[in-house]
Design a protein around this motif. Sequence first.
Motif, PDB file in Angstrom:
ATOM      1  N   GLY A 177     -10.598  14.016  -6.277  1.00 27.17           N
ATOM      2  CA  GLY A 177     -10.965  13.910  -7.685  1.00 27.17           C
ATOM      3  C   GLY A 177      -9.818  14.345  -8.583  1.00 27.17           C
ATOM      4  O   GLY A 177      -9.203  15.392  -8.354  1.00 27.17           O
ATOM      5  N   PHE A 178      -9.501  13.540  -9.564  1.00 26.01           N
ATOM      6  CA  PHE A 178      -8.496  13.928 -10.548  1.00 26.01           C
ATOM      7  C   PHE A 178      -9.216  14.249 -11.852  1.00 26.01           C
ATOM      8  O   PHE A 178      -9.826  13.363 -12.454  1.00 26.01           O
ATOM      9  CB  PHE A 178      -7.486  12.788 -10.749  1.00 26.01           C
ATOM     10  N   PRO A 179      -9.180  15.535 -12.279  1.00 28.69           N
ATOM     11  CA  PRO A 179      -9.922  15.922 -13.478  1.00 28.69           C
ATOM     12  C   PRO A 179      -9.274  15.367 -14.740  1.00 28.69           C
ATOM     13  O   PRO A 179      -8.075  15.548 -14.948  1.00 28.69           O
ATOM     14  CB  PRO A 179      -9.857  17.453 -13.450  1.00 28.69           C
ATOM     15  N   LEU A 180     -10.074  14.688 -15.548  1.00 26.22           N
ATOM     16  CA  LEU A 180      -9.542  14.173 -16.806  1.00 26.22           C
ATOM     17  C   LEU A 180      -9.115  15.336 -17.678  1.00 26.22           C
ATOM     18  O   LEU A 180      -9.747  16.401 -17.706  1.00 26.22           O
ATOM     19  CB  LEU A 180     -10.590  13.322 -17.512  1.00 26.22           C
TER      20      LEU A 180
ATOM     21  N   ALA B 277      -4.213   4.405 -27.666  1.00 20.76           N
ATOM     22  CA  ALA B 277      -4.989   3.214 -27.996  1.00 20.76           C
ATOM     23  C   ALA B 277      -6.306   3.177 -27.253  1.00 20.76           C
ATOM     24  O   ALA B 277      -7.342   2.836 -27.778  1.00 20.76           O
ATOM     25  CB  ALA B 277      -4.185   1.964 -27.686  1.00 20.76           C
ATOM     26  N   SER B 278      -6.239   3.558 -25.998  1.00 19.68           N
ATOM     27  CA  SER B 278      -7.470   3.476 -25.223  1.00 19.68           C
ATOM     28  C   SER B 278      -7.557   4.696 -24.326  1.00 19.68           C
ATOM     29  O   SER B 278      -6.657   5.515 -24.282  1.00 19.68           O
ATOM     30  CB  SER B 278      -7.485   2.193 -24.385  1.00 19.68           C
ATOM     31  N   GLY B 279      -8.611   4.803 -23.615  1.00 20.68           N
ATOM     32  CA  GLY B 279      -8.790   5.925 -22.711  1.00 20.68           C
ATOM     33  C   GLY B 279      -9.265   7.173 -23.422  1.00 20.68           C
ATOM     34  O   GLY B 279      -9.636   8.159 -22.799  1.00 20.68           O
ATOM     35  N   GLU B 280      -9.278   7.117 -24.769  1.00 17.94           N
ATOM     36  CA  GLU B 280      -9.612   8.348 -25.488  1.00 17.94           C
ATOM     37  C   GLU B 280     -11.063   8.736 -25.291  1.00 17.94           C
ATOM     38  O   GLU B 280     -11.397   9.906 -25.199  1.00 17.94           O
ATOM     39  CB  GLU B 280      -9.275   8.222 -26.965  1.00 17.94           C
ATOM     40  N   THR B 281     -11.923   7.724 -25.233  1.00 14.69           N
ATOM     41  CA  THR B 281     -13.335   8.028 -25.053  1.00 14.69           C
ATOM     42  C   THR B 281     -13.529   8.804 -23.756  1.00 14.69           C
ATOM     43  O   THR B 281     -14.219   9.823 -23.708  1.00 14.69           O
ATOM     44  CB  THR B 281     -14.169   6.735 -24.974  1.00 14.69           C
ATOM     45  N   ALA B 282     -12.873   8.299 -22.724  1.00 19.07           N
ATOM     46  CA  ALA B 282     -12.998   8.957 -21.437  1.00 19.07           C
ATOM     47  C   ALA B 282     -12.489  10.379 -21.528  1.00 19.07           C
ATOM     48  O   ALA B 282     -13.106  11.325 -21.022  1.00 19.07           O
ATOM     49  CB  ALA B 282     -12.237   8.176 -20.375  1.00 19.07           C
ATOM     50  N   ASN B 283     -11.348  10.515 -22.175  1.00 19.20           N
ATOM     51  CA  ASN B 283     -10.804  11.859 -22.261  1.00 19.20           C
ATOM     52  C   ASN B 283     -11.713  12.805 -23.038  1.00 19.20           C
ATOM     53  O   ASN B 283     -11.888  13.954 -22.670  1.00 19.20           O
ATOM     54  CB  ASN B 283      -9.423  11.842 -22.914  1.00 19.20           C
ATOM     55  N   ARG B 284     -12.286  12.270 -24.127  1.00 19.04           N
ATOM     56  CA  ARG B 284     -13.174  13.135 -24.907  1.00 19.04           C
ATOM     57  C   ARG B 284     -14.371  13.557 -24.079  1.00 19.04           C
ATOM     58  O   ARG B 284     -14.839  14.667 -24.150  1.00 19.04           O
ATOM     59  CB  ARG B 284     -13.645  12.391 -26.169  1.00 19.04           C
ATOM     60  N   ALA B 285     -14.830  12.636 -23.225  1.00 17.08           N
ATOM     61  CA  ALA B 285     -16.011  12.955 -22.435  1.00 17.08           C
ATOM     62  C   ALA B 285     -15.691  13.837 -21.235  1.00 17.08           C
ATOM     63  O   ALA B 285     -16.575  14.442 -20.650  1.00 17.08           O
ATOM     64  CB  ALA B 285     -16.663  11.656 -21.959  1.00 17.08           C
ATOM     65  N   GLY B 286     -14.384  13.893 -20.868  1.00 11.46           N
ATOM     66  CA  GLY B 286     -14.008  14.669 -19.695  1.00 11.46           C
ATOM     67  C   GLY B 286     -14.517  14.009 -18.431  1.00 11.46           C
ATOM     68  O   GLY B 286     -14.829  12.824 -18.418  1.00 11.46           O
TER      69      GLY B 286
ATOM     70  N   ALA C 191     -10.503  -1.424 -18.461  1.00  6.87           N
ATOM     71  CA  ALA C 191      -9.567  -1.333 -19.584  1.00  6.87           C
ATOM     72  C   ALA C 191      -9.835  -0.096 -20.432  1.00  6.87           C
ATOM     73  O   ALA C 191      -8.904   0.490 -21.008  1.00  6.87           O
ATOM     74  CB  ALA C 191      -9.655  -2.591 -20.427  1.00  6.87           C
ATOM     75  N   GLU C 192     -11.091   0.305 -20.488  1.00  4.86           N
ATOM     76  CA  GLU C 192     -11.412   1.468 -21.325  1.00  4.86           C
ATOM     77  C   GLU C 192     -10.913   2.776 -20.719  1.00  4.86           C
ATOM     78  O   GLU C 192     -10.779   3.780 -21.408  1.00  4.86           O
ATOM     79  CB  GLU C 192     -12.925   1.556 -21.533  1.00  4.86           C
ATOM     80  N   LEU C 193     -10.660   2.739 -19.426  1.00  6.79           N
ATOM     81  CA  LEU C 193     -10.133   3.956 -18.779  1.00  6.79           C
ATOM     82  C   LEU C 193      -8.616   4.039 -18.899  1.00  6.79           C
ATOM     83  O   LEU C 193      -8.029   5.113 -18.780  1.00  6.79           O
ATOM     84  CB  LEU C 193     -10.518   3.963 -17.293  1.00  6.79           C
ATOM     85  N   VAL C 194      -7.987   2.882 -19.108  1.00  6.50           N
ATOM     86  CA  VAL C 194      -6.526   2.858 -19.155  1.00  6.50           C
ATOM     87  C   VAL C 194      -6.021   3.769 -20.267  1.00  6.50           C
ATOM     88  O   VAL C 194      -6.524   3.733 -21.392  1.00  6.50           O
ATOM     89  CB  VAL C 194      -6.021   1.407 -19.378  1.00  6.50           C
ATOM     90  N   GLY C 195      -5.079   4.592 -19.927  1.00  3.90           N
ATOM     91  CA  GLY C 195      -4.511   5.507 -20.914  1.00  3.90           C
ATOM     92  C   GLY C 195      -5.120   6.898 -20.847  1.00  3.90           C
ATOM     93  O   GLY C 195      -4.550   7.849 -21.392  1.00  3.90           O
TER      94      GLY C 195
END
Length: 910
Positions: A229-232, A244-253, A335-339
């Motif tokens: 597992g790689f922790p966001l 540009a992208s990936g921010e949602t994922a990062n915000r959610a952790g 694509a939403e995970l990219v970044g």
Amino acid sequence: MPEKLPDHYDPTAVEQHANDRWTDPEPYAEADGVPDFDPDATPEETSHAYEYAVRAREDGEPFYFLDGPPFTSGRMHVGNAWGKLLKDCLLRYHRMQGRAVRARPGYDTHGLPVEVNLEQRHGFDAKQDVEQYGVDRFTAECREYVAEQAGVMTEEFRDLGVWMDWDDPYLTMDPKYVDAVWDAFATLYEEGLLERGERVVNTCPRCETAVSDSRLKYEERTVDAAYVGFPLHEADRREASERASGETANRAGGTLATWTTTPWTVVGNQFVAVDREAEYAAVTVADGAADRSDDGEDHTPASPLYVASERVEAVMDALGFDSDDWTVDRTLPGAELVGATYDHPLADRLSDHPTPRGEVAGADYVDTAGDGTGLVHSAPGFGHEDFERGRDLDLPPYGPVDLDGRFTDAAGEFAGAHVHGEGREAVLDALTEAGALLGTERYRHEYPQCPRCDTDVVYRAAEQWLVRTTDLKSDLLDAAEETTWYPAEARDGRFRNTVESAPDWNVSRQRYWGSPLPVWVCTDCGRDVVVGSRAELAERAGLDEPLEDPHRPAVDELTLDCPDCGGAARRVADVLDVWFDSAVASWASLDESPGETPRPDAWPADLVVEGNDQTRGWFLMQLVLGVALGGRAPYEEVLMHGWALLDGEPMSKSRGHVVRPPDVVAEHGRDALRAHLLGHEQHGQDVSLTSDLQGVETVRDRLDVVWNVVRFATLFMAEDGYRPTLALAGDADLDGAAGSAGESRNGQVLDRWLLARLREVVEEATAAFERRAPNEALDATLEFLVEDVSRFYVQAVRDRVWATGGEAGGDTAGGDATADKLAAYDTLGTVLHACVRLLAPFVPHLSERLYGALDGAEPTVHATDWPDADTLGLPADPDLLADVDALRAVEGAVATARQRLGRKGRWPVA
Ligand SMILES: [Zn+2]
Ligand SMILES: [Zn+2]
């Protein structure tokens, strides 16, 4: 006069007889086919017969056959022999067609297998042992060993009647050959087709060198694959919004779930790859769901856990979660995970890691339907695709593993541990401690191994020298199209695919016994000094004479002056891939001055003949260097044959699953072995042998029939003092314009028929050779001799040759009976003289013996011309052939009826 032959075909005696004939100087000294031929001048390794046959054609149209140099592996099996016999058969045909055939055999003498063999002899485990022993002693032993092995192979080839220039083989270790190799390398360098750079290559940690991808062996085994597992990275809003992208994922952790069969490579992780188009699931795992371990700590990964939607159930199951432990919160495209960024779980242990915070990136190698999670842990320093993608992403590849498979000091606490042993365990422990090991599962797969020592290989990035094959791609494809292949479809299918997908070619090897890489690097300014010949090296190094032996370690000791700054340039320690050696063979074997690379007069080769594994090997590598240096393919024509199978499985020396030529020869003779191997379809098809040698026995039976036919004919001819010739009745002069065959000497319709059949067979055999299918020539000839000559014609003319009359030799003496007998003799003489020639490329010993018995005019059948139906004036008579076919069909029916009645049918003469 014809010679009466012994009652039975005894291969041993026949082959001995032929050999004596070939090595006895007398017949050749007396012959006038080559007026100034001097047997005393025949090279030692060559028979007088070969030398004579070659000299007889030296003014013919040149035919450049290029022998693919086999690796010097010593004693061979029947499969190894097959290819060489096929070559021999085609060469003999071309000589008989009047071509001045160039047939210089070659040996591939460098390379890892030689080194490993010597290492095993000495009990060496690592390169360090070689260094201690002394590289000079080691390479000297390599040379000696190779020369020995080549000698064994030469003896075996010669023994099977392979006629090539055995007194003068080309050896890739010869200093002149190495000159040609260096010249090619230097020219590529000048033309910008060589690149020095980091690449991920398969390396053998025992042999401590790069290994060709196409040569790897695979071993099936079960391993513990790891879910990592790689922790966001929990970015604050401001930081996240910059991307540009990936921010949602990062915000959610949460956690990126990946999967690997080589957990030690996590050390080199620099990004996680996703398929942009695929659907991923954000999975929430209930708190405490993974709290089942003994240490009392909660190992539940931070939710959500990202996994490709298709893989969710399988992955959660593998991680030991019950179905009520987790729920899919939402799905999202890759694509939403990219970044999205994540923290490398081992970053605090790897102070030199260039990307302690990695990013999710799209990549085309992600498979969301196969094994794993659909998110791919990517380590550019340890994986080929990862490396390529990492390069696009501008990531400096990080691969802190040495050639010997151990972590380097850059790997911090892992330093010194072997990645296939304690290193793997240490990384797993560290991942567990960091809470990043989500779980493991037993997984069955095939792991690549070094083909020479069976050690598991390690993918690692290292500096290599690469030929930029990919830059030449369209030229390579165009050049391939100009070549002719047998089978034709192999060129546009198998070969074209190989060329299209060929990566840049790594030509550097970190070993001792090979053509040394001719590169010196200035220790002051870093400039490369590439040397194109031993002479140039001598000049640059200030030697009086070029090195007699350009191998390591002599070359290593030379220091050159940097032409730019005058600093000292030192040699790059690598040697070249052996394929680089053999790829220049089309001109290096011509022994011309290397400055001509690769444009000597004889170039390119007219024909190459090798097995179908060479589409990825010699056919390809030669094409690359031919196009790069000569602007075209180095061969006109390719005959690609298959593999030899024994009882349905490929022969393998290491498994002892082989038949060796002497085993067959002892029982059935060389010619039967040759005829069996050459009687199979050659165009890419495998040849099958069975341990009981059934196929050899069958062809041996047919050769028995051939023997008996000639014995029958020569017996009566000798009695009657009749001298058979190829030329037809009263037409002893081949150039003469006298009457055509079948019309002379009152020949009966049956004679005319046999001669018409002979025309068919000669035409068929010639056409078969021209389309490189000699097996069809052999089959047509044997079929004719067994079915038409033995079973039919000889049976029918027995009464005619038994007829008594006046002395034969005069045309009409003794009346009709004698004339009739002579007509039968004329017919048989022509047919048999033609057939021993048609058989000569296949069964050279038997043909020689029979040709001698028929009282041939040349000192060897192998210096005669290939029969030509028109020159011989053979009748074309399709109506007659059809009539006789019909007649025989009736006869066949009668014979069957007779057998049913319990009476003896007709048999071949015996
Ligand atoms: Zn190895
Ligand atoms: Zn310099």
